[in-house]
Scaffold this active site. Structure first.
Site, PDB file in Angstrom:
ATOM      1  N   PRO A  89      34.894 118.076 -28.014  1.00 49.48           N
ATOM      2  CG  PRO A  89      34.191 119.723 -26.507  1.00 49.48           C
ATOM      3  CD  PRO A  89      33.788 118.989 -27.737  1.00 49.48           C
ATOM      4  CD  GLU A 116      26.949 123.696 -24.205  1.00 52.88           C
ATOM      5  OE1 GLU A 116      27.218 124.894 -24.100  1.00 52.88           O
ATOM      6  OE2 GLU A 116      27.704 122.789 -23.814  1.00 52.88           O
ATOM      7  NE  ARG A 158      52.288 118.918 -43.438  1.00 54.50           N
ATOM      8  CZ  ARG A 158      53.230 118.035 -43.041  1.00 54.50           C
ATOM      9  NH1 ARG A 158      52.879 116.904 -42.458  1.00 54.50           N
ATOM     10  NH2 ARG A 158      54.512 118.293 -43.230  1.00 54.50           N
ATOM     11  CG  ASP A 173      55.586 115.592 -41.122  1.00 50.76           C
ATOM     12  OD1 ASP A 173      56.347 116.476 -41.518  1.00 50.76           O
ATOM     13  OD2 ASP A 173      54.484 115.346 -41.629  1.00 50.76           O
TER      14      ASP A 173
HETATM   15  N1  LIG Z   1      37.488 119.013 -31.895  1.00 52.66           N
HETATM   16  C1  LIG Z   1      37.296 119.686 -30.995  1.00 52.66           C
HETATM   17  C2  LIG Z   1      37.178 120.534 -29.850  1.00 52.66           C
HETATM   18  C3  LIG Z   1      36.127 121.349 -29.415  1.00 52.66           C
HETATM   19  C4  LIG Z   1      34.754 121.518 -29.945  1.00 52.66           C
HETATM   20  C5  LIG Z   1      34.359 120.836 -31.093  1.00 52.66           C
HETATM   21  C6  LIG Z   1      33.058 120.934 -31.544  1.00 52.66           C
HETATM   22  C7  LIG Z   1      32.153 121.724 -30.858  1.00 52.66           C
HETATM   23  C8  LIG Z   1      30.778 122.019 -31.012  1.00 52.66           C
HETATM   24  C9  LIG Z   1      30.395 122.882 -30.009  1.00 52.66           C
HETATM   25  N2  LIG Z   1      31.476 123.119 -29.230  1.00 52.66           N
HETATM   26  C10 LIG Z   1      31.469 123.976 -28.046  1.00 52.66           C
HETATM   27  C11 LIG Z   1      31.343 123.136 -26.828  1.00 52.66           C
HETATM   28  C12 LIG Z   1      31.778 123.666 -25.637  1.00 52.66           C
HETATM   29  C13 LIG Z   1      31.659 122.912 -24.459  1.00 52.66           C
HETATM   30  C14 LIG Z   1      31.107 121.659 -24.482  1.00 52.66           C
HETATM   31  C15 LIG Z   1      30.977 120.852 -23.216  1.00 52.66           C
HETATM   32  N3  LIG Z   1      29.618 121.022 -22.686  1.00 52.66           N
HETATM   33  C16 LIG Z   1      29.503 120.761 -21.255  1.00 52.66           C
HETATM   34  C17 LIG Z   1      28.054 120.351 -21.038  1.00 52.66           C
HETATM   35  C18 LIG Z   1      27.585 119.788 -22.356  1.00 52.66           C
HETATM   36  C19 LIG Z   1      28.695 120.070 -23.336  1.00 52.66           C
HETATM   37  C20 LIG Z   1      30.702 121.127 -25.678  1.00 52.66           C
HETATM   38  C21 LIG Z   1      30.813 121.894 -26.847  1.00 52.66           C
HETATM   39  C22 LIG Z   1      32.565 122.434 -29.717  1.00 52.66           C
HETATM   40  C23 LIG Z   1      33.870 122.336 -29.258  1.00 52.66           C
HETATM   41  N4  LIG Z   1      36.534 121.990 -28.300  1.00 52.66           N
HETATM   42  N5  LIG Z   1      37.793 121.614 -28.028  1.00 52.66           N
HETATM   43  C24 LIG Z   1      38.228 120.723 -28.943  1.00 52.66           C
HETATM   44  N6  LIG Z   1      39.465 120.122 -28.968  1.00 52.66           N
END
Ligand SMILES: N#Cc1c(-c2ccc3ccn(Cc4ccc(CN5CCCC5)cc4)c3c2)n[nH]c1N
Length: 247
Positions: A89, A116, A158, A173
């Site tokens: 994220p 996480e 793609r 696109d």
């Molecule tokens: N691309 C993309 C993504 C992802 C994504 C990608 C990879 C993983 C691996 C685990 N998670 C779940 C998660 C959930 C919350 C947090 C924040 N926490 C707050 C305190 C410490 C971390 C960290 C991870 C993931 C989420 N989410 N949204 C996107 N656009």
């Protein structure tokens, strides 16, 4: 192009067996290898996570299994080095422009995590000698990185030569660099010419290609102004002629 994906849910990638990407794999345009991270977790429970140092919510993915798994993937071709893509994220935005950068790479390694995220020492270890990108597919929080990998593999796959076929070019696109960059696509229509009282815009039946192109651009500008006004601000003024400004 070779793609490797390491995950505790390799079954999540069954969609890569079908449709556009599945056909590209059958035709040898794309070579996808899936790896179960737990194969490199050697305790009886095949543990891949532990509590975070410093406290905080959730669990963090242990470095040892990831290090062994990535080493095993790298050993598959010692004359080449993959670009490592870490969905998170907190990554840089995944865009069409980044997809076009990735499609030029011969080898991509995706490391979708859960919990996480992955112990930060893992990418520090590989970032010293490989290209490691932390990438986000959007400003919302998923439960893990697998869905993001599916999105990125489809957006990149793609673009591979021969995947879309002659009927379609990725150059047209939305978001593709060039004149249509930062413009959303306008409406599309097919037969029948009238359906439940709704008629196809007359211009599209006219056969006048210049007027049809202008109409499509007008509709693209209208839809962009309606749905993504901020993209209009990013449009190069030179591409907006006096006619466009009238819209
Ligand atoms: N691309 C993309 C993504 C992802 C994504 C990608 C990879 C993983 C691996 C685990 N998670 C779940 C998660 C959930 C919350 C947090 C924040 N926490 C707050 C305190 C410490 C971390 C960290 C991870 C993931 C989420 N989410 N949204 C996107 N656009």
């Amino acid at each position: 192009m070779r793609i490797d994906i390491i995950s505790i849910f390799p079954e999540y990638f069954a969609p890569l067996d079908v449709s556009l990407i599945g056909k590209a794999r059958e035709r040898g345009i794309l070579d996808v290898h899936l790896h179960q991270l737990r194969d490199w977790a050697h305790d009886v429970h095949r543990t891949v996570d532990d509590t975070p140092y410093g406290g905080g919510p959730g669990m963090v993915m242990k470095p040892e299994p990831w290090g062994e798994a990535i080493d095993a993937v790298l050993a598959a071709d010692q004359d080449a080095r993959p670009r490592i893509i870490v969905p998170t994220p907190s990554g840089v935005p995944f865009t069409q422009r980044l997809a076009m950068e990735y499609v030029a790479e011969p080898w991509l390694l995706f490391t979708p995590a859960r919990y996480e995220g992955i112990d930060s020492r893992v990418m520090a270890e590989y970032g010293s000698r490989l290209c490691v990108d932390e990438v986000s597919i959007g400003d919302y929080v998923l439960a893990g990185g697998e869905a993001a990998v599916l999105v990125m593999v489809e957006a990149v796959g793609r673009l591979l030569p021969g995947v879309l076929g002659n009927a379609r070019s990725a150059v047209d696109d939305s978001f593709a660099p060039g004149e249509m960059e930062n413009l959303l696509e306008g409406p599309v229509y097919t037969k029948p010419p009238e359906w439940r009282g709704h008629e196809v815009p007359e211009i599209l039946l006219s056969g006048h290609h210049g007027k049809i192109a202008r109409w499509r651009r007008d509709e693209a500008l209208r839809r962009t102004a309606r749905n993504r006004a901020e993209l209009l601000a990013a449009l190069d003024p030179a591409t907006l002629d006096k006619h466009d400004r009238r819209l």
